[in-house]
Design a protein around this motif. Structure first.
Motif, PDB file in Angstrom:
ATOM      1  N   ARG B 224       0.842  -1.215   0.000  1.00  0.00           N
ATOM      2  CA  ARG B 224       0.000   0.000   0.000  1.00  0.00           C
ATOM      3  C   ARG B 224       0.865   1.248   0.000  1.00  0.00           C
ATOM      4  NH1 ARG B 224      -4.811   0.329   4.392  1.00  0.00           N
ATOM      5  NH2 ARG B 224      -5.022   2.479   3.714  1.00  0.00           N
ATOM      6  N   TYR B 225       1.913   1.206   0.787  1.00  0.00           N
ATOM      7  CA  TYR B 225       2.806   2.361   0.914  1.00  0.00           C
ATOM      8  C   TYR B 225       3.502   2.657  -0.421  1.00  0.00           C
ATOM      9  CZ  TYR B 225       6.661   5.182   2.788  1.00  0.00           C
ATOM     10  OH  TYR B 225       7.559   6.184   3.035  1.00  0.00           O
ATOM     11  N   GLN B 226       4.042   1.609  -1.021  1.00  0.00           N
ATOM     12  CA  GLN B 226       4.787   1.809  -2.278  1.00  0.00           C
ATOM     13  C   GLN B 226       3.863   2.206  -3.420  1.00  0.00           C
ATOM     14  OE1 GLN B 226       6.586  -2.057  -2.097  1.00  0.00           O
ATOM     15  NE2 GLN B 226       8.590  -1.209  -1.588  1.00  0.00           N
ATOM     16  N   TYR B 228       1.152   3.820  -3.171  1.00  0.00           N
ATOM     17  CA  TYR B 228       0.703   5.201  -2.947  1.00  0.00           C
ATOM     18  C   TYR B 228       1.706   6.170  -3.564  1.00  0.00           C
ATOM     19  CZ  TYR B 228      -0.515   9.562  -0.630  1.00  0.00           C
ATOM     20  OH  TYR B 228      -0.851  10.874  -0.390  1.00  0.00           O
ATOM     21  N   TRP B 229       2.978   6.013  -3.189  1.00  0.00           N
ATOM     22  CA  TRP B 229       3.975   6.988  -3.641  1.00  0.00           C
ATOM     23  C   TRP B 229       4.383   6.794  -5.100  1.00  0.00           C
ATOM     24  CZ3 TRP B 229       4.104  11.267  -1.223  1.00  0.00           C
ATOM     25  CH2 TRP B 229       3.915  11.328   0.154  1.00  0.00           C
ATOM     26  N   PHE B 360      -2.241   5.520   2.686  1.00  0.00           N
ATOM     27  CA  PHE B 360      -1.608   4.301   3.169  1.00  0.00           C
ATOM     28  C   PHE B 360      -1.891   4.164   4.663  1.00  0.00           C
ATOM     29  CE2 PHE B 360       1.804   7.504   2.922  1.00  0.00           C
ATOM     30  CZ  PHE B 360       2.320   7.489   4.203  1.00  0.00           C
ATOM     31  N   TYR B 361      -1.564   3.000   5.191  1.00  0.00           N
ATOM     32  CA  TYR B 361      -2.021   2.676   6.540  1.00  0.00           C
ATOM     33  C   TYR B 361      -1.415   3.550   7.626  1.00  0.00           C
ATOM     34  CZ  TYR B 361      -2.909   0.141  10.847  1.00  0.00           C
ATOM     35  OH  TYR B 361      -3.291  -0.180  12.117  1.00  0.00           O
ATOM     36  N   ARG B 362      -2.298   4.086   8.467  1.00  0.00           N
ATOM     37  CA  ARG B 362      -1.909   4.762   9.701  1.00  0.00           C
ATOM     38  C   ARG B 362      -2.917   4.317  10.757  1.00  0.00           C
ATOM     39  NH1 ARG B 362       1.978   9.214   9.693  1.00  0.00           N
ATOM     40  NH2 ARG B 362       0.466  10.500  10.771  1.00  0.00           N
ATOM     41  N   ILE B 394       6.887   2.814   8.892  1.00  0.00           N
ATOM     42  CA  ILE B 394       6.115   3.501   7.847  1.00  0.00           C
ATOM     43  C   ILE B 394       5.064   4.424   8.446  1.00  0.00           C
ATOM     44  CG2 ILE B 394       4.470   3.191   5.965  1.00  0.00           C
ATOM     45  CD1 ILE B 394       5.758   0.536   5.409  1.00  0.00           C
ATOM     46  N   THR B 395       4.409   3.937   9.491  1.00  0.00           N
ATOM     47  CA  THR B 395       3.291   4.724  10.029  1.00  0.00           C
ATOM     48  C   THR B 395       3.775   6.015  10.669  1.00  0.00           C
ATOM     49  OG1 THR B 395       3.346   3.428  12.043  1.00  0.00           O
ATOM     50  CG2 THR B 395       1.738   2.776  10.408  1.00  0.00           C
ATOM     51  N   LYS B 397       5.955   7.881   9.287  1.00  0.00           N
ATOM     52  CA  LYS B 397       6.436   8.746   8.200  1.00  0.00           C
ATOM     53  C   LYS B 397       5.417   9.818   7.836  1.00  0.00           C
ATOM     54  CE  LYS B 397      10.353   6.792   7.018  1.00  0.00           C
ATOM     55  NZ  LYS B 397      11.564   7.455   7.476  1.00  0.00           N
ATOM     56  N   ARG B 399       3.165  11.764   5.506  1.00  0.00           N
ATOM     57  CA  ARG B 399       2.400  11.234   4.375  1.00  0.00           C
ATOM     58  C   ARG B 399       1.858  12.365   3.504  1.00  0.00           C
ATOM     59  NH1 ARG B 399      -3.545   9.632   6.654  1.00  0.00           N
ATOM     60  NH2 ARG B 399      -3.702  11.297   8.153  1.00  0.00           N
TER      61      ARG B 399
END
Lengths: 169, 432
Positions: B224-226, B228-229, B360-362, B394-395, B397, B399
């Motif tokens: 999800r993170y990758q 997204y960016w 992305f997930y938080r 990641i969380t 970071k 966003r």
């Protein structure tokens, strides 16, 4: 530029700071439902209407240094206030919102859980009253009928206040 | 077997690049797929303008909707095999999975920004209104369409059914991450979906995940993170989205000013006038919009024809990272653009993370929204980032991101010696 962000910052300025993300989420939603020009998209989450867009706007305002986010340890929640940079940012935007002080005071005085219930009831305001009550009771099983009735009265009071701020600004 | 939930004589299958096969056994699902409103999703791309960056991203919301249905079906099969599923909810969950995006229109996000439409409201209307979909659902029972709409609207009392379709790890996200990775051709976005299904444990209020499968969940979060960016917030796709928004805005302004279009946008008039009915909305799709964009390149209005030419021929806006100083100096920048004859209303735009429909997930603040919970060996539940160092990294970071889009080619077309060109270059921090 960033006009919707500026409205959020302006609300925080008018309120003299807001404590708690959850409270801010519900206040913006309630104001939106009362006709104040906030356009953030809300979805129903476990704790009532919630806007990821607003959550990001707050982070963005903090990144730019327009809002200060601090930890209110007494109440275990974050506190938002406008910074000097935020004042400068708002100076470039003119009047984005009416004077919300009459209603902001009423909203800020409420508990988060009551605002959550109020926001949830407004979320279903296209349904007939009996259906709204039925819906809210099905989603919040612990909610008593008196609490729901009290939220309905509160919504009526808020709607009565609407004329006070719609003519200003 | 209840007649309302009739099985097909023969199972139908759709060949699918992500799930290999999508299996349909229920008459209800088959009939829903056959409705004109659902077939319309074939003409709406899943990723809007992303095809201008990743040329493979031509896949439609039709394929994604089938994929979400298939994932929900397979998860329910697993829950059922363990005796963890209330059978009375199956058709409801599958119908909601299939129909969750049915209200999306062409380039939904740009439309919503300019015209204030709401695809979620149209999803509700398509299910509850006078439509083929409603007719199919109402054959089950009079209140079945309302139940399907409630599951999609996240207001159905059975939280488990809702979380299957809409939560931090749901059938919707699992399908779009894998499908979007496949069609864009990027190498990230992959995760072991079947492993995640097997560690899912339904509870009364949400699905939780066994600790032993935490690494599969970590992979999903990284994906999800990758995505997204690298895909969803890709600056080139966002630039195309900005131009699209400006086209719609310009067309609306022209219509309101009484401008006589060479190609009158008959199908957009209800939008311009703010009285769009459900039937008007259903008639819109990307083929209609691309037809207008194509023909508007020949419009007399220079701004509309230029913006359409940019979109159709991929002459997109460039961007600079937006600084606090540029925001505060907004007036100077818009004045300089005006002086240069470049209308800032159409050629200068900030795009922020909050404009992007993905995230992305938080974990979020307590009681804000439901986090991902791990089921510990002692039966307790822990929020994912408390147990996983990978997710915690990641969380925490930032966003957010902000870019200022503008037509660099138009600025560079100004005389090299002109003071206004120099001023714009300075304000935007690019070399003359």
């Amino acid at each position: 530029m960033l006009e919707e962000h500026a409205k959020v910052a302006e609300l925080i300025r008018q309120a003299g700071g807001i404590n708690g993300r959850r409270k801010l989420q519900k206040i913006v939603y309630i104001l939106q439902k009362l006709g104040v020009p906030f356009y953030e998209t809300y979805h129903f989450q476990v704790h009532g209407p919630y806007s990821e867009e607003l959550s990001l706007q707050l982070e963005e305002l903090c990144d730019f240094g327009f809002l200060n986010e601090s930890w209110d340890s007494e109440n275990g929640q974050v506190a938002y206030s406008l910074t000097h940079g935020g004042e400068e940012f708002l100076n470039g935007h003119g009047h984005l919102l009416p004077d919300l002080s009459p209603i902001a005071e009423k909203l800020l005085a409420q508990q988060n859980s009551f605002l959550e219930l109020t926001a949830a009831m407004l979320y279903f305001d296209t349904l007939p009253t009996e259906k709204v009550i039925e819906k809210v009771q099905s989603l919040y099983r612990e909610m008593k009928h008196e609490q729901i009735r009290s939220a309905m009265d509160y919504i009526a009071t808020l709607r009565g206040t609407r004329s006070e701020f719609q003519t200003v600004g | 077997m209840n007649e309302r939930f009739e099985k097909l004589n023969e199972e139908k299958v759709f060949k699918d690049p992500v799930h290999r096969y999508i299996h349909v056994r229920d008459r209800l699902i088959w009939d829903l797929i056959g409705t004109s409103e659902f077939q319309r999703l074939r003409r709406i791309r899943q990723l809007g303008t992303t095809f201008l960056t990743f040329h493979g991203a031509e896949h439609s919301r039709f394929g994604h909707s089938l994929g979400v249905y298939e994932i929900a079906r397979r998860i329910i099969d697993i829950f059922r095999s363990r005796g963890d599923w209330d059978e009375s909810q199956t058709q409801l969950a599958l119908s909601a999975a299939l129909l969750h995006d049915v209200g999306h229109g062409p380039f939904s996000h740009a439309f919503e920004k300019v015209f204030g439409t709401d695809h979620e409201r149209f999803t509700q209307e398509l299910i509850l209104g006078d439509t083929e979909i409603h007719d199919v659902l109402a054959k089950v029972s009079a209140d079945f369409p309302v139940q399907v709409a409630d599951v999609i609207g996240k207001t159905y009392p059975n939280r488990l059914v809702v979380s299957l379709i809409s939560s931090q790890i749901d059938a919707d996200r699992m399908d779009y991450l894998l499908r979007d990775a496949y069609f864009t051709g990027v190498s990230y976005g992959h995760f072991d979906m079947e492993r995640i299904w097997r560690i899912m444990r339904p509870s009364e209020d949400q699905i939780v995940f066994k600790l032993s499968g935490m690494h599969a969940v970590e992979d999903y979060i990284m994906s999800r993170y990758q995505m997204y960016w690298q895909v969803y917030f890709h600056p080139v796709s966002r630039s195309a989205e900005v131009i699209l928004t400006k086209i719609l805005h310009r067309a609306k302004v022209l219509y309101e000013s009484g401008y006589s279009f060479g190609q009158t946008p008959l199908q957009l008039i209800p939008l311009f006038e703010g009285g769009m009915t459900l039937q008007d909305y259903i008639r819109l799709d990307e083929s209609v919009m691309l037809y207008y964009f194509q023909t508007w390149q020949q419009e007399r209005d220079k701004i509309l024809s230029d913006l359409c030419g940019r979109f159709m021929n991929r002459r997109l806006f460039k961007y600079v990272q937006l600084s606090k100083d540029q925001l505060i100096a907004e007036d100077a920048l818009t004045d300089a653009f005006r002086e240069a004859g470049i209308d800032p209303e159409y050629y200068l735009e900030v795009d922020s993370s909050s404009d992007c429909p993905y995230d992305f997930y938080r974990p979020g603040e307590r009681e804000e929204r439901q986090p991902i919970l791990l089921l510990m060996p002692d039966g307790s539940r822990h929020e994912l980032s408390q147990e996983s160092d990978v997710v915690a990294s990641i969380t925490g970071k930032r966003r957010t991101d902000h870019k200022l889009y503008y037509p660099k080619d138009s600025v560079l077309a100004l005389p090299e010696s002109s003071a206004v060109r120099k001023k714009i270059s300075e304000l935007l921090h690019f070399p003359t």
